[in-house]
Structure formats: structure tokens, C-alpha cells
Design an enzyme around this catalytic site. Structure first.
Site, PDB file in Angstrom:
ATOM      1  CB  SER A 233      -8.454   0.544   5.353  1.00  0.00           C
ATOM      2  OG  SER A 233      -9.286  -0.182   4.483  1.00  0.00           O
ATOM      3  NE  ARG A 234      -6.490  -1.057  -0.872  1.00  0.00           N
ATOM      4  CZ  ARG A 234      -5.860  -2.031  -0.232  1.00  0.00           C
ATOM      5  NH1 ARG A 234      -5.268  -1.779   0.933  1.00  0.00           N
ATOM      6  NH2 ARG A 234      -5.826  -3.255  -0.728  1.00  0.00           N
ATOM      7  CG  HIS A 295       0.576  -0.401   2.164  1.00  0.00           C
ATOM      8  ND1 HIS A 295      -0.244   0.182   1.229  1.00  0.00           N
ATOM      9  CD2 HIS A 295      -0.044  -1.551   2.528  1.00  0.00           C
ATOM     10  CE1 HIS A 295      -1.299  -0.592   1.029  1.00  0.00           C
ATOM     11  NE2 HIS A 295      -1.196  -1.647   1.810  1.00  0.00           N
TER      12      HIS A 295
END
Length: 334
Positions: A233-234, A295
Site C-alpha cells: 500500500s504505502r 513498488h
């Protein structure tokens, strides 16, 4: 309309040029990330297109305003990198891509889980050296395991659907419960209950000031010993120092990251010829039960096509004087 792209890679140009055949914008691409110091590269443009690790703070936004920029198009879902209140004060309209092929990130999440659990990355390297021993490659069945999903929006729900097929028991935490998660047989719990019961925990929520370092020392101490933690996610959701301590103590049995809280300095770049400067990332890499990817959860043909099309459609609506449904600034309270 002229659009200046920042943090642009060759694949960005490929997919945006293809999508732009329907819009006819003038697109300029540059590898530099967007910040107050690089904003001047957008001189002469009407809009900038930014990515997840660009820094659109007040200083950067003020610089863009002085250059005559009117629109900011984020080619991503997250917007924690943007000072939205400053953007609204300056009259800059900000749009984003709220959802793009949730299956792309969901499938990468499962790739991380399966790879880390069954050690296929280590097995691949062993076999190439004619080492066929199985010692150190022991995994566990996902069937029957409890998987906790923090966030059950489109991506979290896509992960839940796949895990349901594996025969997992689904636990969820979300301030905004999703009826579709319940229809899959999922059960909502408190965060503490999710931490305590889950064999695998996967994060699928946006990063906000309130949940920064959601996974900290206290949260990790509430988890099962040997739990697998996955973050696609982050990066800022996980306190890296706390995760390293939990790995050393054995509280964390597995850690899979497609995002990292300091990724802006290294991700999307070739750093192979550089001396590593990030001690925390270097320390993570030393653990055999840690898997890091750069990522790439979003990185599929379908997702990149949708990102390009939605981003340019957002800009087309702004060019036509419309109020895009994906605009962020108009949603802020005065």
C-alpha cells in the site's frame, strides 16, 4: 494543453502516448522528480503530471503557481504527497486516479505471500547452482489460515477474493465496512483482534497523518509470533525500525514489502553502482525472511493502460471547464 510529466520512465511515455491519440495534448517527459527545486522544468506548461514519490508541498505548489500551472494530475491513487489545502488556496485543481486494475496489486500481493512462504526465490538461486536440498525452504499451507486485511476497498477486496479461493479465513478492519467483503464470508474485527488472530496480515489502506506508522512496536507486539506482514500500500504505514526489531526477536516471521517509507531516494532508479546510503533498507536486505520489490504492484499492461486513460480524461475534463469526479481540491472543506 501542454502537460509536463515528472518522474517519467520509458513505460510512462509508451502508455501515455498511446492514450493521448484520443486527446491530442502536448506531452513533455522528464525523469526528474517534482519538488520545489525542479518545478521550473514545467515552465510553459499548463499542467503537471506527478507520481507517488514527487513532493508537492507548499513551496513546490507556490512555484508551480508562479509558472502559470493551473492543473496537477496525479497518475496514482495516493495523494499524501500533496498539500491539498495549499493547492486550494492557490486555485490549483488536483486530480488523481482513484482506482486502476485492483487485481494488479492484489495479484502481486499474492505473489509476495507465496514467494516468501514457499521460498521460491531462494530455491531458484539454489537450483541454478545445482543445489537441490530442501533444508530452509519449509513453508506452510495457506488453506485454513487466518488472513487479516487492513483495508477492504477495491484492492483489499480483490485480495480477499483470491484468498477465499485458497481456503483462507478472512478477517478485516476498515472504518468503512464493505458489504462485498461480508458476502465473501469475511468478518470484521477491531485492529487488536485482527493482530492477535491473523497468521498473515496484509495492508491495503491509504496513508494519512492519522495512520502513519500504523504498524509500530506496539502493534507488532500484539501480533502472533511468526506472523507474516505484507505491505503493498504505502511505505509510511510501517515503522521500519520497529519491523527490524520484530524480525530480530522472531515476532515477525516474514516481511514482504513492495513499498518503503524512504523509497523516494531509491525506488524507480538503478542504484546498482552506488554505495548504499539507507542503513535501514540495507539492514532489511540481510534477513532471509524479508522480500522487497520496488513498488511494482501496479506494473501490468492493464493497470498502466487504465492509469494513462483516466489521467488524460481527468485533464480533458479540466480543459473543458468541467468538475472531474476525481478532483481532490473541491472535496476539501473551506
Amino acid at each position: 494543453m501542454r502537460v509536463s510529466f515528472f518522474s517519467a520512465q520509458k513505460y510512462d511515455q509508451r502508455f501515455f502516448d498511446a492514450a493521448n491519440q484520443h486527446f491530442g495534448f502536448s506531452l513533455d517527459y522528464q525523469e526528474a522528480g517534482l519538488s520545489a527545486t525542479t518545478a521550473r522544468l514545467a515552465e510553459g506548461a499548463d499542467a503537471v503530471c506527478a507520481f507517488v514519490n514527487d513532493t508537492l508541498d507548499a513551496e513546490c505548489l507556490q512555484e508551480l503557481k508562479q509558472l502559470g500551472i493551473r492543473f496537477i494530475a496525479l497518475r496514482c491513487a495516493g495523494f499524501n504527497q500533496v498539500d491539498l489545502h495549499e493547492a486550494k488556496q492557490l486555485g490549483l485543481q488536483v486530480v488523481r486516479v482513484p482506482a486502476y486494475s485492483p487485481e494488479a496489486v492484489a495479484e502481486h500481493t499474492l505473489a509476495l505471500i507465496l514467494t516468501l512462504n514457499r521460498h521460491t526465490h531462494r530455491a531458484f538461486n539454489r537450483v541454478r547452482e545445482n543445489n537441490f536440498q530442501l533444508n530452509g525452504l519449509l513453508g506452510f499451507n495457506l488453506h485454513g489460515r487466518k488472513v487479516g486485511l487492513v483495508g477492504t476497498g477495491q484492492i483489499g477486496l480483490a485480495v480477499a477474493r483470491i484468498l477465499k479461493g485458497f481456503g483462507c479465513e478472512l478477517l478485516g478492519y476498515d472504518p468503512h465496512p464493505n458489504p462485498e467483503f461480508l458476502e465473501l464470508g469475511g468478518r470484521y474485527t477491531s485492529l487488536d483482534q485482527l493482530y492477535a488472530a491473523s497468521d498473515v496480515i496484509s495492508l491495503h489502506c491509504p496513508l494519512t497523518p492519522e495512520n502513519h506508522h500504523l504498524i509500530n512496536g506496539h502493534a507488532l507486539s500484539r501480533m502472533k509470533k511468526g506472523v507474516m506482514l505484507v505491505n503493498t500500500s504505502r511505505g509510511g504505514l510501517v515503522d521500519t525500525s520497529a519491523a527490524i526489531a520484530a524480525l530480530k526477536s522472531g515476532r515477525l516471521g516474514y516481511l514482504a514489502l513492495d513499498v518503503y517509507e524512504q523509497e523516494g531516494d531509491v525506488f524507480f532508479r538503478d542504484c546498482s553502482d552506488e554505495i548504499p546510503s539507507d542503513d535501514l533498507l540495507s539492514r532489511l536486505m540481510t534477513f532471509p525472511n524479508v522480500l522487497v520489490t520496488g513498488h511494482q504492484g501496479f506494473f501490468t499492461e492493464e493497470a498502466l493502460t487504465q492509469i494513462a486513460e483516466v489521467t488524460l480524461d481527468n485533464l480533458e475534463q479540466l480543459r473543458q471547464g468541467q468538475e472531474p469526479v476525481n478532483e481532490l481540491t473541491h472535496q476539501l472543506e473551506d
